[in-house]
Design an enzyme around this catalytic site. Structure first.
Site, PDB file in Angstrom:
ATOM      1  N   CYS A 325     -53.072  -2.869   5.385  1.00 22.92           N
ATOM      2  CA  CYS A 325     -52.487  -2.982   4.005  1.00 22.92           C
ATOM      3  C   CYS A 325     -52.409  -1.231   3.660  1.00 22.92           C
ATOM      4  CB  CYS A 325     -53.398  -3.468   2.980  1.00 22.92           C
ATOM      5  SG  CYS A 325     -55.061  -4.075   3.810  1.00 22.92           S
ATOM      6  N   ARG A 354     -61.935  -2.402  14.969  1.00 29.07           N
ATOM      7  CA  ARG A 354     -63.044  -2.563  14.261  1.00 29.07           C
ATOM      8  C   ARG A 354     -64.267  -2.482  15.025  1.00 29.07           C
ATOM      9  NH1 ARG A 354     -61.472  -7.696  10.022  1.00 29.07           N
ATOM     10  NH2 ARG A 354     -59.445  -6.651   9.565  1.00 29.07           N
ATOM     11  N   GLN A 372     -53.286  -7.950  14.333  1.00 30.06           N
ATOM     12  CA  GLN A 372     -53.357  -8.854  13.100  1.00 30.06           C
ATOM     13  C   GLN A 372     -51.658  -9.530  13.018  1.00 30.06           C
ATOM     14  OE1 GLN A 372     -55.422  -7.046   9.868  1.00 30.06           O
ATOM     15  NE2 GLN A 372     -56.619  -9.070   9.818  1.00 30.06           N
ATOM     16  N   ASP A 374     -49.969  -9.703  10.295  1.00 28.58           N
ATOM     17  CA  ASP A 374     -50.161  -9.355   8.874  1.00 28.58           C
ATOM     18  C   ASP A 374     -48.761  -9.509   8.214  1.00 28.58           C
ATOM     19  OD1 ASP A 374     -51.811  -8.756   6.955  1.00 28.58           O
ATOM     20  OD2 ASP A 374     -52.409  -6.923   7.893  1.00 28.58           O
ATOM     21  N   HIS A 376     -47.740  -8.441   3.899  1.00 28.21           N
ATOM     22  CA  HIS A 376     -47.825  -8.051   2.511  1.00 28.21           C
ATOM     23  C   HIS A 376     -46.719  -8.204   1.759  1.00 28.21           C
ATOM     24  CE1 HIS A 376     -50.943  -5.543   4.765  1.00 28.21           C
ATOM     25  NE2 HIS A 376     -51.672  -6.096   4.098  1.00 28.21           N
ATOM     26  N   LYS A 455     -58.744 -16.497  -2.668  1.00 18.16           N
ATOM     27  CA  LYS A 455     -57.926 -16.635  -1.476  1.00 18.16           C
ATOM     28  C   LYS A 455     -58.051 -18.183  -0.932  1.00 18.16           C
ATOM     29  CE  LYS A 455     -61.965 -15.897   1.619  1.00 18.16           C
ATOM     30  NZ  LYS A 455     -62.439 -15.502   2.853  1.00 18.16           N
ATOM     31  N   HIS A 501     -51.677 -10.291   0.584  1.00 14.47           N
ATOM     32  CA  HIS A 501     -52.307 -10.124   1.889  1.00 14.47           C
ATOM     33  C   HIS A 501     -51.978 -11.587   2.640  1.00 14.47           C
ATOM     34  CE1 HIS A 501     -54.358  -6.285   1.263  1.00 14.47           C
ATOM     35  NE2 HIS A 501     -54.512  -6.985   0.068  1.00 14.47           N
TER      36      HIS A 501
END
Length: 627
Positions: A325, A354, A372, A374, A376, A455, A501
RNA sequence: GCCGGUGUAGCUCAGUUGGUAGAGCAGCUGAUUUGUAAUCAGCAGGUCGGGGGUCCGAGUCCCUUCACCGGCUCCA
């Protein structure tokens, strides 16, 4: 089916008896006025009673729970002085946590299991008794069970504490339990493991013994067989056998993708890109290493530091991104945005790192570097609901393509969260309304949202019933504030956009692991690393085989020739084990007639046909992503 | 990270009480030219996860370290 009790003093036994021998035999516990209770508990006139068997969730739980008491009783017999912690029933069995100076070895398990069988054979009756809290605490102190004392102390002052007793064994327990130990006909201790008292690593590590239990030997063997079958489709085993990926000591948690694994991955990405373009997303890519200052601004340094890798460049500290992000936000901030640009959907297949605990690593499912899928989304508050609907539909369409069933959960505001009540309420309501509008059934997880917003989670169920959380949709009030994101409204003034997200697959690596297990390595044609294998019977077929391979390549299919000097049976065996969807066999007859002999992985020999007919069939399967 | 277990050839595994490593499959070579799930023969392949120690001698025993497996915790 529920029955009404006619007179006081009856028990569920009597009800079961009235229902016939079969039910009486299978009866484990009862549901009395909506609450699970032992069969021997006296009833009152007017009570509604339902007899529960192993077929019922509650029945199974009581069954396994009694098994866990038998385990504890056996352990105390085999190793006196062991302290008891807790022993619940779990999905496919039960466990019990013990505090013992010596860890349990697999040999100990055998001895304990024998003792359990002895207890079952004795067929002791279970009894329930109660006492006030203070008395119960003293009772467990006298028995030198400090964990039980702690458990009771956590119960309310005025609670009546219940115990269950079988033979000379007594355990603190809410119940209910089976009437006697003899009901647990088939049991097996499966493993020992360490587990922290109350799940916290600050506490002492206890010894946990896992086991499972069934009403019949056949059911137990069935269960063990299913575990064996699940092992056969373990993605780590198939990943090696199908040569898709590997893991090395030199990079624990950092998977290596092999040529065939890359073909699979690229197919997944290609479809992902296509469907995202179709739904108005723009793909971006942001750097893997970014300055620590950015991570301080985003708040990751405060909340996520322990999981982040970092490095030094020209004396300045940089972090390796654990999330996409902040980078994506820099793209947003790179230009002024008008309300006319919104909603803006930026997608990124972003490689994140990570630091996971070494003991948590697991094949492709849990790694330290992953991509990911991902995205946004930036929008105005009144666009939120429609955007969420769009994401839900996207998720649904993608999951259905792969043949996953899925469940949805909506998580609401947690205790220590940030942002105003109005924002939280509006956002949570927008998520709920979106789910209702799409007609998506969902469960609510009260207080389980992220600290920065509510979420929605998507849990996929694979072909053997395992569930995996993959997709998430998170509303975020924090990032737009922290980064002072703006757009220019109709009024010519700056406004704060809302940010979402979301991921669909979650992580490419883990999704590939899930897919491998879901399909047991037998991928549908559109995903198969090799779609067609061309097998020659003699070297007279070589030229024809190569020509067919060229035609297939030109049509964007993935084909390989097997021209080796081997019998066709052997080549078929190998292609079959590689789980190639289609084989083309070329012998003298096919050369002469200009046809091909087709064999399907699933259906065997499909007979002779022209190459064009086969290409048409395969094209259709690839185009529709047939499974 | 913590608890328990495992680590021998590319893979799956054998290896007696410590006496100096073995099989099948895969690989390579040769023969065989074969019709829908394994043709035959030969060859090659291992500092027994790494390091240290005990011993005349260690794959076997001890210490340490790494990785993996099953859990705990967390999560994509």
């Amino acid at each position: 089916m529920a029955f009404l009790v006619e007179k006081d003093g009856m028990t569920s036994f009597d009800v079961a008896e009235a229902l016939g021998q079969d039910i009486k035999k299978q009866a484990l516990v009862a549901n009395v006025n909506g609450e699970a209770a032992e069969l021997w508990r006296p009833l009152k006139a007017g009570d509604s009673v339902e007899i529960l068997t192993f077929e019922d969730e509650e029945g199974r739980r009581a069954f396994r729970h009694t098994a866990s008491h038998i385990l504890a009783q056996a352990v105390l017999a085999v190793r006196p002085g062991t302290k008891l912690a807790i022993g619940p029933a779990i999905d496919n069995g039960f466990y019990y946590d013990f505090d013992s100076d010596e860890p349990f070895s697999p040999a100990d398990l055998e001895v304990i299991e024998k003792e359990m069988q002895r207890i079952v054979k004795k067929n002791d009756r279970l009894e329930r008794f109660e006492m006030p809290r203070a008395e119960a605490i003293q009772y467990m102190k006298d028995r030198n069970e400090p964990y039980k004392v702690e458990l009771i102390q956590d119960l309310p002052e005025d609670a009546v504490i219940s115990f269950y007793k079988q033979g000379d064994f007594v355990d603190l327990c809410a119940g209910p339990h089976l009437p006697s130990t003899g009901k647990v006909k088939a049991l097996k201790l499966t493993q020992v493991a360490g587990a922290y008292w109350r799940g916290s690593e600050k506490n002492k590590m206890l010894q946990r013994i896992y086991g499972t239990a069934y009403p019949t030997k056949e059911a137990l063997e069935d269960h063990l067989r299913r575990i064996e079958e699940a092992k056969q489709r373990d993605h780590r085993k198939l990943g090696r056998e199908l040569d898709l990926f590997s893991l090395h000591e030199e990079g624990p948690g950092f998977p290596f993708f092999h040529p065939k694994g890359m073909v699979l991955r690229n197919q997944i990405e290609e479809y992902w890109r296509r469907i995202h373009r179709e739904r108005g997303y723009h793909e971006i890519r942001t750097p893997i290493i970014l300055s620590q200052a950015l991570w301080e601004q985003s708040g990751h340094m405060g909340h996520y530091r322990d999981n982040m890798y970092s490095t030094i460049i020209d004396d300045a500290v940089y972090a390796i991104k654990p999330m996409n992000c902040p980078g994506g936000i820099l793209v947003y901030k790179n230009a002024m945005h008008s309300y006319r640009d919104l909603p803006l959907r930026y997608a990124e297949l972003g490689l994140v790192h990570r630091h996971e605990l070494s003991g948590a690593l697991h094949g492709l499912m849990r790694v330290r570097a992953f991509t990911q899928d991902d995205a946004h989304l930036y929008m105005t508050m009144d666009q939120v609901q429609e955007e969420i609907i769009g994401v839900i539909q996207l998720d649904r369409d993608i999951y259905e393509t792969y043949g996953f069933k899925f469940t949805v959960e909506l998580s609401t505001r947690p205790e220590n969260s940030m942002g105003s009540d109005e924002d939280w309420e509006a956002a949570t309501e927008a998520l709920r309304q979106a789910l209702l509008t799409v007609g998506m059934p969902f469960k609510i997880n009260e207080g389980d949202g992220a600290f920065y917003g509510p979420k929605i989670d998507f849990h996929l169920e694979d072909s053997i019933g395992h569930t995996w959380q993959c997709g998430t949709i998170q509303l975020d009030f924090q990032m737009p504030e922290r980064f002072e994101l703006t757009y220019i409204g109709q009024d010519g003034k700056e406004h704060r956009p809302v940010m979402i997200h979301r991921t669909v697959l979650g992580s490419m690596e883990r999704f590939i692991g899930i897919l491998i297990e879901h399909f047991a390595g037998a991928f549908p044609p559109w995903l198969s690393p090799v779609q067609v294998k061309i097998l020659t019977i003699t070297e007279r077929g070589d030229a024809r085989a190569k020509q067919i391979a060229k035609t297939l390549f030109d049509g964007d299919f993935r084909a390989e020739c097997d021209l080796r000097n081997e019998k066709v049976g052997f080549k078929i065996r190998e292609a079959q084990m590689e789980k190639v969807p289609y084989m083309i066999v070329i012998g003298d007859k096919e050369i002469e007639n200009g046809t091909i002999a087709v064999r399907s992985r699933k259906e065997g020999d499909l007979g002779v046909m022209p190459l064009e007919a086969f290409i048409e069939k395969l094209s259709e399967e690839v185009r529709t992503r047939a499974r």
